[in-house]
Design a protein around this motif. Structure first.
Motif, PDB file in Angstrom:
ATOM      1  N   GLY A  55      22.127 -29.086  -6.131  1.00  0.00           N
ATOM      2  CA  GLY A  55      22.218 -27.747  -6.694  1.00  0.00           C
ATOM      3  C   GLY A  55      22.370 -27.806  -8.199  1.00  0.00           C
ATOM      4  N   LEU A  56      21.918 -26.757  -8.889  1.00  0.00           N
ATOM      5  CA  LEU A  56      21.934 -26.735 -10.347  1.00  0.00           C
ATOM      6  C   LEU A  56      22.429 -25.387 -10.847  1.00  0.00           C
ATOM      7  CD1 LEU A  56      18.386 -28.254 -10.965  1.00  0.00           C
ATOM      8  CD2 LEU A  56      20.566 -29.457 -11.254  1.00  0.00           C
ATOM      9  N   GLY A  57      23.145 -25.395 -11.962  1.00  0.00           N
ATOM     10  CA  GLY A  57      23.553 -24.130 -12.542  1.00  0.00           C
ATOM     11  C   GLY A  57      24.321 -24.295 -13.829  1.00  0.00           C
ATOM     12  N   PRO A  58      24.331 -23.251 -14.652  1.00  0.00           N
ATOM     13  CA  PRO A  58      25.176 -23.243 -15.838  1.00  0.00           C
ATOM     14  C   PRO A  58      26.588 -22.823 -15.467  1.00  0.00           C
ATOM     15  CG  PRO A  58      23.886 -21.234 -15.749  1.00  0.00           C
ATOM     16  CD  PRO A  58      23.514 -22.033 -14.537  1.00  0.00           C
ATOM     17  N   GLY A  59      27.572 -23.519 -15.994  1.00  0.00           N
ATOM     18  CA  GLY A  59      28.947 -23.175 -15.660  1.00  0.00           C
ATOM     19  C   GLY A  59      29.894 -23.468 -16.823  1.00  0.00           C
ATOM     20  N   ALA A  60      30.300 -22.447 -17.548  1.00  0.00           N
ATOM     21  CA  ALA A  60      30.016 -21.056 -17.213  1.00  0.00           C
ATOM     22  C   ALA A  60      29.309 -20.401 -18.401  1.00  0.00           C
ATOM     23  CB  ALA A  60      31.309 -20.313 -16.908  1.00  0.00           C
ATOM     24  N   LEU A  61      28.365 -19.508 -18.082  1.00  0.00           N
ATOM     25  CA  LEU A  61      27.681 -18.762 -19.123  1.00  0.00           C
ATOM     26  C   LEU A  61      28.648 -17.823 -19.836  1.00  0.00           C
ATOM     27  CD1 LEU A  61      24.394 -17.753 -17.273  1.00  0.00           C
ATOM     28  CD2 LEU A  61      24.617 -19.455 -19.090  1.00  0.00           C
ATOM     29  N   VAL A  62      28.475 -17.693 -21.135  1.00  0.00           N
ATOM     30  CA  VAL A  62      29.307 -16.814 -21.952  1.00  0.00           C
ATOM     31  C   VAL A  62      28.498 -15.561 -22.276  1.00  0.00           C
ATOM     32  CG1 VAL A  62      30.639 -16.606 -24.080  1.00  0.00           C
ATOM     33  CG2 VAL A  62      30.460 -18.830 -22.932  1.00  0.00           C
ATOM     34  N   PRO A  63      28.872 -14.392 -21.773  1.00  0.00           N
ATOM     35  CA  PRO A  63      28.054 -13.185 -21.918  1.00  0.00           C
ATOM     36  C   PRO A  63      27.709 -12.814 -23.355  1.00  0.00           C
ATOM     37  CG  PRO A  63      29.751 -12.825 -20.289  1.00  0.00           C
ATOM     38  CD  PRO A  63      30.051 -14.144 -20.934  1.00  0.00           C
ATOM     39  N   THR A  64      28.651 -13.056 -24.283  1.00  0.00           N
ATOM     40  CA  THR A  64      28.411 -12.630 -25.657  1.00  0.00           C
ATOM     41  C   THR A  64      27.378 -13.483 -26.378  1.00  0.00           C
ATOM     42  OG1 THR A  64      30.336 -13.947 -26.303  1.00  0.00           O
ATOM     43  CG2 THR A  64      30.687 -11.589 -25.945  1.00  0.00           C
ATOM     44  N   LEU A  65      26.940 -14.582 -25.786  1.00  0.00           N
ATOM     45  CA  LEU A  65      25.976 -15.456 -26.450  1.00  0.00           C
ATOM     46  C   LEU A  65      24.534 -15.005 -26.270  1.00  0.00           C
ATOM     47  CD1 LEU A  65      27.408 -19.024 -25.670  1.00  0.00           C
ATOM     48  CD2 LEU A  65      27.715 -17.637 -27.736  1.00  0.00           C
ATOM     49  N   ARG A  66      24.252 -14.205 -25.224  1.00  0.00           N
ATOM     50  CA  ARG A  66      22.870 -13.840 -24.933  1.00  0.00           C
ATOM     51  C   ARG A  66      22.790 -12.446 -24.336  1.00  0.00           C
ATOM     52  NH1 ARG A  66      23.858 -18.626 -22.705  1.00  0.00           N
ATOM     53  NH2 ARG A  66      22.916 -20.523 -23.580  1.00  0.00           N
ATOM     54  N   HIS A  67      21.675 -11.785 -24.612  1.00  0.00           N
ATOM     55  CA  HIS A  67      21.356 -10.515 -23.963  1.00  0.00           C
ATOM     56  C   HIS A  67      21.222 -10.779 -22.464  1.00  0.00           C
ATOM     57  CE1 HIS A  67      18.990  -6.976 -22.831  1.00  0.00           C
ATOM     58  NE2 HIS A  67      19.334  -6.428 -23.995  1.00  0.00           N
ATOM     59  N   PRO A  68      21.654  -9.859 -21.592  1.00  0.00           N
ATOM     60  CA  PRO A  68      21.565 -10.117 -20.146  1.00  0.00           C
ATOM     61  C   PRO A  68      20.149 -10.385 -19.664  1.00  0.00           C
ATOM     62  CG  PRO A  68      22.189  -7.836 -20.599  1.00  0.00           C
ATOM     63  CD  PRO A  68      22.325  -8.582 -21.882  1.00  0.00           C
ATOM     64  N   MET A  69      19.137  -9.793 -20.313  1.00  0.00           N
ATOM     65  CA  MET A  69      17.764 -10.079 -19.900  1.00  0.00           C
ATOM     66  C   MET A  69      17.396 -11.539 -20.146  1.00  0.00           C
ATOM     67  SD  MET A  69      14.961  -8.943 -18.538  1.00  0.00           S
ATOM     68  CE  MET A  69      14.776  -7.162 -18.716  1.00  0.00           C
ATOM     69  N   VAL A  70      17.934 -12.118 -21.220  1.00  0.00           N
ATOM     70  CA  VAL A  70      17.637 -13.516 -21.522  1.00  0.00           C
ATOM     71  C   VAL A  70      18.174 -14.422 -20.418  1.00  0.00           C
ATOM     72  CG1 VAL A  70      18.002 -15.394 -23.169  1.00  0.00           C
ATOM     73  CG2 VAL A  70      17.591 -13.075 -24.001  1.00  0.00           C
ATOM     74  N   ASN A  71      19.413 -14.199 -19.996  1.00  0.00           N
ATOM     75  CA  ASN A  71      19.983 -15.016 -18.925  1.00  0.00           C
ATOM     76  C   ASN A  71      19.318 -14.729 -17.581  1.00  0.00           C
ATOM     77  OD1 ASN A  71      21.834 -16.809 -20.081  1.00  0.00           O
ATOM     78  ND2 ASN A  71      23.417 -15.226 -20.229  1.00  0.00           N
ATOM     79  N   ALA A  72      18.963 -13.480 -17.321  1.00  0.00           N
ATOM     80  CA  ALA A  72      18.290 -13.162 -16.065  1.00  0.00           C
ATOM     81  C   ALA A  72      16.928 -13.844 -15.999  1.00  0.00           C
ATOM     82  CB  ALA A  72      18.137 -11.647 -15.923  1.00  0.00           C
ATOM     83  N   SER A  73      16.172 -13.799 -17.089  1.00  0.00           N
ATOM     84  CA  SER A  73      14.864 -14.444 -17.122  1.00  0.00           C
ATOM     85  C   SER A  73      15.003 -15.957 -16.980  1.00  0.00           C
ATOM     86  CB  SER A  73      14.146 -14.098 -18.424  1.00  0.00           C
ATOM     87  OG  SER A  73      12.870 -14.698 -18.476  1.00  0.00           O
ATOM     88  N   ALA A  74      16.006 -16.541 -17.649  1.00  0.00           N
ATOM     89  CA  ALA A  74      16.217 -17.981 -17.549  1.00  0.00           C
ATOM     90  C   ALA A  74      16.611 -18.380 -16.131  1.00  0.00           C
ATOM     91  CB  ALA A  74      17.295 -18.412 -18.537  1.00  0.00           C
ATOM     92  N   ALA A  75      17.489 -17.594 -15.501  1.00  0.00           N
ATOM     93  CA  ALA A  75      17.894 -17.898 -14.132  1.00  0.00           C
ATOM     94  C   ALA A  75      16.710 -17.806 -13.176  1.00  0.00           C
ATOM     95  CB  ALA A  75      19.008 -16.954 -13.695  1.00  0.00           C
ATOM     96  N   ALA A  76      15.861 -16.802 -13.370  1.00  0.00           N
ATOM     97  CA  ALA A  76      14.678 -16.668 -12.521  1.00  0.00           C
ATOM     98  C   ALA A  76      13.724 -17.836 -12.729  1.00  0.00           C
ATOM     99  CB  ALA A  76      13.975 -15.351 -12.834  1.00  0.00           C
ATOM    100  N   THR A  77      13.586 -18.276 -13.971  1.00  0.00           N
ATOM    101  CA  THR A  77      12.730 -19.432 -14.266  1.00  0.00           C
ATOM    102  C   THR A  77      13.247 -20.678 -13.565  1.00  0.00           C
ATOM    103  OG1 THR A  77      12.183 -18.509 -16.434  1.00  0.00           O
ATOM    104  CG2 THR A  77      11.782 -20.861 -16.110  1.00  0.00           C
ATOM    105  N   LEU A  78      14.557 -20.911 -13.661  1.00  0.00           N
ATOM    106  CA  LEU A  78      15.134 -22.091 -13.015  1.00  0.00           C
ATOM    107  C   LEU A  78      15.001 -21.993 -11.502  1.00  0.00           C
ATOM    108  CD1 LEU A  78      16.584 -24.731 -13.739  1.00  0.00           C
ATOM    109  CD2 LEU A  78      18.758 -23.530 -13.426  1.00  0.00           C
ATOM    110  N   ALA A  79      15.130 -20.776 -10.958  1.00  0.00           N
ATOM    111  CA  ALA A  79      14.957 -20.592  -9.519  1.00  0.00           C
ATOM    112  C   ALA A  79      13.538 -20.919  -9.086  1.00  0.00           C
ATOM    113  CB  ALA A  79      15.311 -19.156  -9.134  1.00  0.00           C
ATOM    114  N   ALA A  80      12.558 -20.678  -9.964  1.00  0.00           N
ATOM    115  CA  ALA A  80      11.180 -21.034  -9.649  1.00  0.00           C
ATOM    116  C   ALA A  80      10.973 -22.539  -9.685  1.00  0.00           C
ATOM    117  CB  ALA A  80      10.231 -20.356 -10.637  1.00  0.00           C
ATOM    118  N   LEU A  81      11.686 -23.215 -10.588  1.00  0.00           N
ATOM    119  CA  LEU A  81      11.548 -24.672 -10.713  1.00  0.00           C
ATOM    120  C   LEU A  81      12.299 -25.419  -9.609  1.00  0.00           C
ATOM    121  CD1 LEU A  81      12.047 -25.071 -14.578  1.00  0.00           C
ATOM    122  CD2 LEU A  81       9.887 -25.122 -13.320  1.00  0.00           C
ATOM    123  N   ALA A  82      13.381 -24.832  -9.114  1.00  0.00           N
ATOM    124  CA  ALA A  82      14.215 -25.496  -8.094  1.00  0.00           C
ATOM    125  C   ALA A  82      14.601 -24.467  -7.042  1.00  0.00           C
ATOM    126  CB  ALA A  82      15.449 -26.119  -8.731  1.00  0.00           C
TER     127      ALA A  82
END
Length: 335
Positions: A55-82
């Motif tokens: 299993g893979l994941g960021p732990g823990a993401l800091v909300p103030t570092l990125r717009h929520p769309m950026v993290n959502a898109s990145a998570a979806a990309t990683l879900a496509a790769l794994a």
């Protein structure tokens, strides 16, 4: 009990995650610490290409570092790769915010952020910053929505636990906090330390490198959360060394080498005896000791141990820890 691993994200993290998979670790988490690390999503993507089951994941993401769309898109990309291997943890920002002189996000902000993140992955239209948005990725640009990504929330106090109960699939906790674990079906606990070799001393050079950064975390966290650092072994020495720095730049001294090595204050305190705290601040001991403590944590409701190795021999630390944590002779204690 799942045995997972966490790394202070480095350029070697994809390689180390591949080793962790070979050794049988269940999941690998990477820190979201841009002030000292390469991008967490880049390293996870590389790890996805080098692994097949872990299993893979960021732990823990800091909300103030990125717009929520950026993290959502990145998570979806990683879900496509794994596919089927991804989880995401969020926190208000310990090192990820404070090391840059920023205040951690409020729990109210994190609640709205996580809710928005989950709604975006579900394919919903949401409002953020006064405007509507949705994931508009066409076929071939991201998996079709909804994208199933479990979410954990890193919490230590009542407000955080309430948000985790409301929005998360599980609890991601640190600093030995297990009191709320039984309330969650998925309760992950981050630990540090090393398996002692024979009659190895706690203040040996190897233990300093392998368990010293985890021990130093107790001093950093106690100071940052308003606790009594002086109550820790050599705590006065550590605090005096930190207070030599001007308030405006003191955070730079505290977080230098955070969970990677020992900074100047950590090293000064180590020489004065801070290593004596290691049995309480880390999961350090003989293989038997560690196996017994993992079994005790399972009884307290922890379902996933997340071990962070440090020092010059990461593969060796990984191999020793999982062998101790999964010793056959303590399996009956867990059940």
């Amino acid at each position: 009990m799942e045995i997972s691993v966490q790394f202070a994200t480095s350029l070697d993290s994809p390689h180390h995650i591949a080793i962790a998979e070979q050794l049988g670790y269940d999941r690998a988490w990477l820190f979201d610490t841009p002030h000292q690390s390469p991008d967490v999503w880049m390293m996870l993507a590389l790890a996805a290409q080098r692994t097949a089951t872990i299993g893979l994941g960021p732990g823990a993401l800091v909300p103030t570092l990125r717009h929520p769309m950026v993290n959502a898109s990145a998570a979806a990309t990683l879900a496509a790769l794994a596919p089927g291997r991804i989880a995401v943890a969020f926190g208000t920002g310990f090192a990820g915010a404070r090391a840059m002189g920023a205040a951690p996000s409020t729990w109210a902000f994190l609640r709205e952020y996580v809710r928005t993140f989950r709604q975006l992955l579900a394919g919903e239209t949401v409002e953020w910053g006064g405007a509507q948005m949705q994931m508009m990725h066409p076929a071939g640009f991201a998996p079709p929505r909804p994208v199933a990504v479990p979410v954990l929330i890193s919490a230590l106090g009542p407000k955080g636990f309430a948000v985790a109960r409301e929005l998360a699939d599980g609890l991601f906790t640190v600093n030995g906090e297990t009191g709320f674990a039984p309330r969650f079906a998925w309760a992950a606990l981050g630990v540090h330390g090393t398996v002692l070799r024979g009659d190895e001393s706690l203040h040996s050079d190897r233990v300093r490198a392998a368990a010293g950064p985890g021990n130093a975390l107790a001093y950093h966290a106690t100071h940052e959360f308003g606790g009594d650092v002086v109550a820790l072994p050599a705590g006065r020495v550590w605090l005096d060394a930190i207070n030599e720095h001007p308030p405006a730049s003191r955070h730079l001294a505290i977080y230098d080498q955070h969970l990677v090595g020992l900074n100047d204050a950590d090293s000064t305190a180590w020489d004065a005896g801070s290593w004596q705290a290691i049995p309480q601040t880390t999961l350090t001991g003989t293989a038997t000791d560690i196996g017994d403590r993992v079994a005790e944590l399972a009884v307290r409701g922890i379902t996933e141990i997340i071990y962070q190795p440090t020092g010059p021999d990461i593969p060796g630390e990984l191999e020793a820890f999982i062998a101790a944590a999964r010793r056959p002779d303590h399996a009956s204690k867990v059940s």
